[in-house]
Design an enzyme around this catalytic site. Sequence first.
Site, PDB file in Angstrom:
ATOM      1  CD  GLN A  56      -2.705   1.498   0.153  1.00 56.53           C
ATOM      2  OE1 GLN A  56      -2.280   2.296  -0.683  1.00 56.53           O
ATOM      3  NE2 GLN A  56      -3.800   0.558   0.060  1.00 56.53           N
ATOM      4  NE  ARG A  58      -5.266   5.589   0.441  1.00 56.09           N
ATOM      5  CZ  ARG A  58      -6.512   5.478  -0.031  1.00 56.09           C
ATOM      6  NH1 ARG A  58      -7.095   6.449  -0.753  1.00 56.09           N
ATOM      7  NH2 ARG A  58      -7.022   4.249   0.126  1.00 56.09           N
ATOM      8  N   GLY A  77     -24.345  -1.111   3.312  1.00 52.52           N
ATOM      9  CA  GLY A  77     -23.338  -2.005   2.760  1.00 52.52           C
ATOM     10  C   GLY A  77     -22.391  -1.636   1.844  1.00 52.52           C
ATOM     11  N   GLY A  97      -8.910  -1.445  -2.328  1.00 52.40           N
ATOM     12  CA  GLY A  97      -9.909  -1.156  -1.387  1.00 52.40           C
ATOM     13  C   GLY A  97      -9.558  -0.946   0.084  1.00 52.40           C
ATOM     14  CD  GLU A  98      -4.943   0.112   3.649  1.00 54.47           C
ATOM     15  OE1 GLU A  98      -4.423   0.045   4.856  1.00 54.47           O
ATOM     16  OE2 GLU A  98      -4.151   0.295   2.690  1.00 54.47           O
ATOM     17  NE  ARG A  99     -11.153   6.586   1.801  1.00 53.28           N
ATOM     18  CZ  ARG A  99     -12.575   6.883   1.365  1.00 53.28           C
ATOM     19  NH1 ARG A  99     -12.838   6.287   0.189  1.00 53.28           N
ATOM     20  NH2 ARG A  99     -13.611   7.478   2.201  1.00 53.28           N
ATOM     21  NE  ARG A 100     -13.627   0.311  -2.099  1.00 53.05           N
ATOM     22  CZ  ARG A 100     -13.184  -0.381  -3.247  1.00 53.05           C
ATOM     23  NH1 ARG A 100     -13.881  -1.348  -3.641  1.00 53.05           N
ATOM     24  NH2 ARG A 100     -12.060  -0.044  -3.699  1.00 53.05           N
ATOM     25  CD  GLU A 131      -8.090   1.092  -5.377  1.00 49.58           C
ATOM     26  OE1 GLU A 131      -9.185   0.703  -4.962  1.00 49.58           O
ATOM     27  OE2 GLU A 131      -7.001   0.939  -4.739  1.00 49.58           O
ATOM     28  NE  ARG A 135     -10.704   3.748  -6.098  1.00 48.76           N
ATOM     29  CZ  ARG A 135     -11.808   3.646  -6.117  1.00 48.76           C
ATOM     30  NH1 ARG A 135     -12.557   4.728  -5.580  1.00 48.76           N
ATOM     31  NH2 ARG A 135     -12.660   2.641  -6.405  1.00 48.76           N
TER      32      ARG A 135
END
Length: 303
Positions: A56, A58, A77, A97-100, A131, A135
């Site tokens: 990662q 970020r 959801g 998708g770490e934030r999710r 990704e 974004r």
Amino acid sequence: MPTATADPKRRALGKGLESLLPQRPAAPPTPPPPVAESTGKPLEIPLDQIDRNPYQTRSQFDESKLSELAQSIAASGVVQPIVVRPLSGGRYQLITGERRWLASKKANKATIPAIVRQVSDEQTLEMTIVENLQRADLNPIEQARAYQRLSNDFKMTQEQMAIRTGKERASVANFLRLLRLPDSVQQKVESGDLSFGHARTLLALDSPEAIISAAQKVMALSMSVRQTETYVQGLINPEAKEKKESKADAQPEDPNVREAQDRLRRTLGLKVRIEDKNGKGRVIIEYSGLEDFDSILTALGGN
């Protein structure tokens, strides 16, 4: 009373179809695909079986936005599945998708929809970087470190990195140059106190001490990128700066031109310079904002 016996002909007929048509063995039920295989379809995977992505790029997450996302997930959801890859022991590693993933934990969810992909370390890092770049979630220093990791860990050239991420090669090179800044200045870029443009301009200075000193002044005076460029050029070539300033402050030799220049300065309340040579030249009026510009238009009879 005689006991009824089954008619042998009827019994033979009853077995006739069975003897003519061979018995079909029952088809075994199709086993579900193993969880650890790529399916292309989202699977509900327990959050506690997913490990963080070691690639990662970020390092900072906005806690307020993360809380907002957690509230949304608790109510509706996860709309877009995360992407993971299988590990040994029934565990998974997060790819994107770490934030999710973090927000789902914050929302006390037990599982999260995820797409399983069989990918290499290099593909995992590439997918993570792309990704985040798409974004626009990475600050300039995080982007620089991501490119550096592609270079160090996977021996990618700047050209290869540009192709993989869809960026210009010059852009990749400019991000990598940011890592030449002193650590304290990198932290200011990472926190947003200095922009990418500020940082790139400061790199023109030849020593860490000069960069740190200039960065402190830029932040203290809230200089724009253009002002920073002028300031840095003055540090690099002070003689040219002094010559330019002396030329700007020089009074016209012709007393009539000098008087006209002073009158314009008083009327406009702005810095005015008249450059005259044998009755030809130009009038330069400096302004620092839209209000000053409007004043000039008004003085010139504009609407």
